[in-house]
Design a protein around this motif. Structure first.
Motif, PDB file in Angstrom:
ATOM      1  N   GLU D 146     -72.544   0.431 -14.886  1.00 31.39           N
ATOM      2  CA  GLU D 146     -73.913   0.794 -14.511  1.00 31.39           C
ATOM      3  C   GLU D 146     -73.919   1.537 -13.171  1.00 31.39           C
ATOM      4  OE1 GLU D 146     -76.897  -2.318 -16.535  1.00 31.39           O
ATOM      5  OE2 GLU D 146     -75.468  -3.274 -15.190  1.00 31.39           O
ATOM      6  N   ASP D 147     -73.098   2.561 -13.126  1.00 33.24           N
ATOM      7  CA  ASP D 147     -72.930   3.315 -11.884  1.00 33.24           C
ATOM      8  C   ASP D 147     -72.460   4.722 -12.264  1.00 33.24           C
ATOM      9  OD1 ASP D 147     -72.070   4.492  -9.503  1.00 33.24           O
ATOM     10  OD2 ASP D 147     -71.294   2.590  -8.718  1.00 33.24           O
ATOM     11  N   ASP D 148     -73.244   5.740 -11.932  1.00 32.27           N
ATOM     12  CA  ASP D 148     -72.874   7.097 -12.339  1.00 32.27           C
ATOM     13  C   ASP D 148     -71.944   7.790 -11.360  1.00 32.27           C
ATOM     14  OD1 ASP D 148     -74.167   6.905 -14.667  1.00 32.27           O
ATOM     15  OD2 ASP D 148     -75.882   8.164 -14.113  1.00 32.27           O
ATOM     16  N   ASP D 149     -71.684   7.139 -10.246  1.00 33.27           N
ATOM     17  CA  ASP D 149     -70.842   7.766  -9.221  1.00 33.27           C
ATOM     18  C   ASP D 149     -69.354   7.445  -9.427  1.00 33.27           C
ATOM     19  OD1 ASP D 149     -70.176   9.218  -7.010  1.00 33.27           O
ATOM     20  OD2 ASP D 149     -70.598   7.584  -5.597  1.00 33.27           O
ATOM     21  N   ILE D 150     -68.881   7.742 -10.611  1.00 31.45           N
ATOM     22  CA  ILE D 150     -67.469   7.522 -10.942  1.00 31.45           C
ATOM     23  C   ILE D 150     -66.911   8.836 -11.476  1.00 31.45           C
ATOM     24  CG2 ILE D 150     -65.868   6.296 -12.475  1.00 31.45           C
ATOM     25  CD1 ILE D 150     -67.914   3.949 -12.384  1.00 31.45           C
ATOM     26  N   HIS D 151     -65.781   9.296 -10.883  1.00 28.12           N
ATOM     27  CA  HIS D 151     -65.297  10.641 -11.173  1.00 28.12           C
ATOM     28  C   HIS D 151     -63.792  10.681 -11.395  1.00 28.12           C
ATOM     29  CE1 HIS D 151     -69.265  12.048  -9.965  1.00 28.12           C
ATOM     30  NE2 HIS D 151     -69.153  11.226  -8.933  1.00 28.12           N
ATOM     31  N   ILE D 152     -63.374  11.841 -11.859  1.00 33.98           N
ATOM     32  CA  ILE D 152     -61.949  12.106 -12.026  1.00 33.98           C
ATOM     33  C   ILE D 152     -61.475  12.946 -10.853  1.00 33.98           C
ATOM     34  CG2 ILE D 152     -60.307  13.452 -13.406  1.00 33.98           C
ATOM     35  CD1 ILE D 152     -61.942  12.556 -15.890  1.00 33.98           C
ATOM     36  N   ASN D 153     -60.342  12.560 -10.284  1.00 31.21           N
ATOM     37  CA  ASN D 153     -59.760  13.326  -9.186  1.00 31.21           C
ATOM     38  C   ASN D 153     -58.849  14.410  -9.765  1.00 31.21           C
ATOM     39  OD1 ASN D 153     -57.973  14.269  -7.158  1.00 31.21           O
ATOM     40  ND2 ASN D 153     -58.448  12.455  -5.900  1.00 31.21           N
ATOM     41  N   GLU D 154     -59.300  15.644  -9.670  1.00 28.26           N
ATOM     42  CA  GLU D 154     -58.571  16.747 -10.310  1.00 28.26           C
ATOM     43  C   GLU D 154     -57.192  16.977  -9.680  1.00 28.26           C
ATOM     44  OE1 GLU D 154     -59.088  18.601 -12.944  1.00 28.26           O
ATOM     45  OE2 GLU D 154     -61.064  17.802 -13.484  1.00 28.26           O
ATOM     46  N   ASP D 155     -57.080  16.723  -8.385  1.00 31.13           N
ATOM     47  CA  ASP D 155     -55.778  16.913  -7.735  1.00 31.13           C
ATOM     48  C   ASP D 155     -54.745  15.944  -8.300  1.00 31.13           C
ATOM     49  OD1 ASP D 155     -56.805  18.891  -6.165  1.00 31.13           O
ATOM     50  OD2 ASP D 155     -57.207  17.577  -4.443  1.00 31.13           O
ATOM     51  N   VAL D 156     -55.194  14.705  -8.478  1.00 27.67           N
ATOM     52  CA  VAL D 156     -54.281  13.709  -9.047  1.00 27.67           C
ATOM     53  C   VAL D 156     -53.873  14.129 -10.455  1.00 27.67           C
ATOM     54  CG1 VAL D 156     -54.108  11.324  -9.864  1.00 27.67           C
ATOM     55  CG2 VAL D 156     -55.136  11.812  -7.632  1.00 27.67           C
ATOM     56  N   ALA D 157     -54.848  14.523 -11.258  1.00 23.95           N
ATOM     57  CA  ALA D 157     -54.545  14.938 -12.638  1.00 23.95           C
ATOM     58  C   ALA D 157     -53.560  16.092 -12.652  1.00 23.95           C
ATOM     59  CB  ALA D 157     -55.833  15.328 -13.362  1.00 23.95           C
ATOM     60  N   ARG D 158     -53.764  17.051 -11.756  1.00 20.94           N
ATOM     61  CA  ARG D 158     -52.873  18.214 -11.725  1.00 20.94           C
ATOM     62  C   ARG D 158     -51.458  17.815 -11.318  1.00 20.94           C
ATOM     63  NH1 ARG D 158     -54.986  20.864  -7.845  1.00 20.94           N
ATOM     64  NH2 ARG D 158     -56.909  21.073  -9.052  1.00 20.94           N
ATOM     65  N   SER D 159     -51.345  16.966 -10.309  1.00 18.17           N
ATOM     66  CA  SER D 159     -50.023  16.517  -9.868  1.00 18.17           C
ATOM     67  C   SER D 159     -49.293  15.785 -10.990  1.00 18.17           C
ATOM     68  CB  SER D 159     -50.148  15.581  -8.666  1.00 18.17           C
ATOM     69  OG  SER D 159     -50.230  16.311  -7.472  1.00 18.17           O
ATOM     70  N   GLU D 160     -50.006  14.934 -11.700  1.00 18.52           N
ATOM     71  CA  GLU D 160     -49.357  14.195 -12.791  1.00 18.52           C
ATOM     72  C   GLU D 160     -48.886  15.141 -13.891  1.00 18.52           C
ATOM     73  OE1 GLU D 160     -49.874  10.356 -13.377  1.00 18.52           O
ATOM     74  OE2 GLU D 160     -51.782  10.058 -12.336  1.00 18.52           O
ATOM     75  N   THR D 161     -49.680  16.165 -14.147  1.00 16.16           N
ATOM     76  CA  THR D 161     -49.287  17.147 -15.158  1.00 16.16           C
ATOM     77  C   THR D 161     -47.989  17.821 -14.760  1.00 16.16           C
ATOM     78  OG1 THR D 161     -51.619  17.544 -15.575  1.00 16.16           O
ATOM     79  CG2 THR D 161     -50.079  19.155 -16.477  1.00 16.16           C
ATOM     80  N   GLU D 162     -47.876  18.096 -13.458  1.00 15.67           N
ATOM     81  CA  GLU D 162     -46.689  18.819 -12.992  1.00 15.67           C
ATOM     82  C   GLU D 162     -45.425  17.954 -12.986  1.00 15.67           C
ATOM     83  OE1 GLU D 162     -48.041  20.227  -9.260  1.00 15.67           O
ATOM     84  OE2 GLU D 162     -49.371  21.715 -10.181  1.00 15.67           O
ATOM     85  N   THR D 163     -45.575  16.661 -12.774  1.00 10.13           N
ATOM     86  CA  THR D 163     -44.398  15.809 -12.627  1.00 10.13           C
ATOM     87  C   THR D 163     -44.211  14.850 -13.793  1.00 10.13           C
ATOM     88  OG1 THR D 163     -45.634  14.084 -11.498  1.00 10.13           O
ATOM     89  CG2 THR D 163     -44.716  15.834 -10.128  1.00 10.13           C
TER      90      THR D 163
END
Lengths: 304, 304, 304, 304
Positions: D146-163
């Motif tokens: 019950e909280d809309d202030d939850i997001h995805i951190n794009e930098d983290v996602a990108r780093s994981e994709t790379e490694t």
């Protein structure tokens, strides 16, 4: 090619200067107390001449080198039926690993890892007392070496029996899969005594002549079988160091944890080397280096 | 010894009557559609003469046989540094297994299982475009065969790229362990094209001359390296059927999933055989039987 | 919630109509000859009342269910020192697997796979004759059940001794790693007798009360230890079917190859079920289905 | 029982004095740079009240905790059909192991090891763009919290994709076995973004209410499914530390390599803890210790 005595002396010089002689096996007192400074090397050529350096006359515990003689005996007795119980592939694992037995229903990969050698002994035993089997094995080895002064060290056999838990585990595991015909203690009793045969490099090199195809040597097995035993020694004779031995030495060989190695140069020589210190795969460190030098100097590699 | 042409004809007769030809590889359409009735065999002797029977002039996909040429190229480029990235031991597992990579930190057991061959290609690639590498590889093979009519089948390469998930898994896994220098898709692009080289038995037998030590053949690598490549072919050339091949044939060889095998009788012959049906280990079924007959009839086994 | 007697009758009806009852264990004659049509179920509630259906009064071989009592005894004797010799993780492998022992230096994953249970028995044994240990174990079980009519079936124990090669392999393997204090035959003698305890569902459900925290039941171990034993039963009580049991039933339980399962609903019930036919993981097939129905109808799952 | 705020303060005190906080994950810069001194803990009780201490309002990368939400979504979409593609057993191996995939034909052991979670994401993806899936996942998590202030951190996602080479290896391997429906890069793109969701302990504890059966919480899945998700968290939620967590804490939980753990006390509480330092199994070291203290003080263990 330089003459063999000169090559052997050069090898003796080189290994004498080696700083790292490997680790002597220490799981039983009889092996742990052997002086790591020992080094012996003996070569029997196709013309029947024998050349030796160092402690080539000192007897040592041949341990797993005995598996070659046991295999020859088993093939003589059972022929190809033996291969229903043991495979012919390198295991890619340590000499005493139990992993593949679980995946492969109690059938060991080859006759030179412990599990496979236990099956080979079990197969020859069938219907005989261990004493009879050991008598037959000694007769085979003595005939091959043309030397009756080859014996089993009872103290070594007893120590191995007391500490051989891993081998008992292998035997019981295979028994659970129906791949052991005799009670584990019976088969292992025979196996531990077989491993406790003592020979010098001089004796072992002579005993190996039946695998080199020397014209004057006692002919104990057929040429076809000689080829196949040599093939197995090449593929599997040094456990998970077999590929490395083939790469460096280029000759079939079988090592023992006592530091001995029997090496065959088909048509050319039977070679025995002994240095008690072992490498990480449980094979004689300086022994391997010595036969590598020998193979390089003589050009005896089977690979060209 | 009977003369070679007579032996080859006898082998052709025997395999022609074989009821079980094995299973043709079916993971890509280009291999699945090959007629399993094909059989070719070609032998180049030390005197330079070549003898062939059956479909020896029909090109087939050499697949993993290409790993021998890639290894020769890699050793020429990197020398012994190559061995920091790949081992020299038989794996005891299937050609495409990933198990040991996890236990052994991404270092493949040997250069002839898929993981090892991918590392070899990756090592030669370094700093070059795949196109350059493939050009160099083709030049090497053409020089060895003294035949410029040897090509890469682009359809095969494309199909392998599309279905090579296991190889992508191996490559990414090794990349995760720092044992792949290029992006997986780059290395695998080169690798899949390398496997898609097409040759006939006639061409392949000639291309293998540099490993037999034939006096008149192109000398592409040093005698020392020849011995070592042959040793690796003996230990690891048939995946988890390598021990069996050594036992039955007694010669170093490298098989491919297209049904071809290159076999070397050091100092005596370079042999190429092709029959598309495979045994359970992924090696040509009739091809193996054919070279077993050949080795027995000629006495070419290196083991005595 | 429907009342327990009604639920139990419904379960009895359902399992009575089951076409597939699983496979009865056949490795020893005493287990193989048990009638697969048997089915018993007994539930002791927190108020002390007991409800049973079917063959709940018929004794059966509890086999590995005994590992729960042995563990309670071992923790009472050694406390957390036990965990230096055995872990607390699910193994992900079959009950009798030896694979992890080789990778993990002879330390079994948990006290409920065979290797772990052998270590537990070995640890309690230390310094005592098997007879003393078995007397203590029976006293513990009888006190837990408040029933002195619980015995060991000597025929079963003898049969297991004769056929227990895999367990001998496990014991010798651990002995080789220094993780067995007594000779394998001594520890296994005690272990095989422990597994040969016979109880009925009525008795077993009462004996399990000490794990449910029933107010009036004999308090044999501390509440803290009860929680931990239950946790281990949840994680590891059904070998490589433990996750499935947790998913379907949602209660800690320990199965035996005789077809019995002891299941605990903390604070609510102690449950014993028996049906000799086993599923592929070696756990009672209908027994599992019965307690799954029971947990669903009663809402006793610990997971919500 | 002491009141919750007092217990939480005591826990905060204790962990504040801990000398060994474990090792922060360092495979991507975004995780490696997190201050290991962070510690947050938040508890939502059945009455809806929430109690927090420390850095409970600081967002962190939930990483594998996201697998719980993805599983709930997948079960809602596919129901039990999901289980044809992934199992329900603990693996007994590390979170990123590929070993069992090879032995078990590309079917991962459970949905919480990496391979299994990739299959779950792949299953939900089917027929949708990653963006749609991620939108749905975020809506699910936001509704749960019950909280809309939850997001995805794009930098983290990108780093994981790379490694994320190991994850690419897992995905390709499963694709090779036909157990991945989308191209690996597509499924992994979604997977890496899913793992990069950021939440605070306050948010995560609220988001976990649907698994505790709180009367006033959003009811997102059926009670039956709640039980089963909790069962899986108990069996498999901490990789090869799952048995240890069950033993010490006695509650179902799911950890993430960012140092967060979501723990459920069915019917009583939803708990979120965060401490970035990890133990050897890759689970938060102080986080585990904190919930162990909490479970002991409150008596919330499901095991009695």
């Amino acid at each position: 090619m330089t003459d063999i005595p000169t090559i052997l002396r050069a090898i003796l010089d080189t290994v004498g200067q080696s700083a790292d002689r490997g680790q002597v096996a220490d799981y039983i007192p009889e092996l742990a107390s052997v002086d790591p400074a020992h080094f012996g090397l003996s070569v029997v050529l196709a013309d029947g001449s024998q050349h030796s350096v160092g402690d080539a006359a000192v007897p040592f515990s041949i341990q797993s080198v005995s598996k070659v003689f046991a295999l020859a005996l088993a093939l003589g007795r059972l022929g190809d039926r033996l291969w229903t119980r043991v495979g012919r592939e390198p295991s890619g694992l340590a000499f005493n690993s139990i992993l593949q037995l679980e995946h492969e229903k109690g059938k060991p990969r080859n006759p030179f890892i412990n599990a496979g050698a236990i099956v080979v002994t079990d197969a020859v035993l069938a219907g005989h007392a261990p004493r009879e089997y050991l008598g037959e094995l000694l007769r085979f080895i003595r005939a091959a070496a043309e030397d009756d002064d080859i014996h089993i060290n009872e103290d070594v056999a007893r120590s191995e029996t007391e500490t051989g838990h891993r081998n008992f585990a292998l035997a019981h595991f295979m028994r659970g899969h129906g791949n052991l015909q005799n009670p584990p203690e019976l088969t292992l009793g025979a196996y531990f005594h077989q491993c406790a045969v003592e020979m010098s490099c001089d004796q072992l090199a002579r005993a190996g002549r039946f695998l080199m195809g020397a014209p004057d040597a006692p002919r104990l097995v057929s040429p076809d079988r000689v080829r196949r035993i040599n093939a197995l020694m090449m593929s599997c004779g040094h456990y998970d160091g077999s590929g490395e031995f083939a790469y460096r030495v280029g000759l079939p060989g079988k090592s023992g944890v006592g530091g001995g190695i029997l090496v065959i140069a088909p048509g050319r020589a039977s070679i025995a080397v002994w240095s008690p210190g072992l490498n990480l795969q449980g094979n004689s460190k300086l022994g391997t280096e010595a036969v590598e030098m020998l193979a390089r100097r003589t050009g005896w590699s089977v690979f060209g």
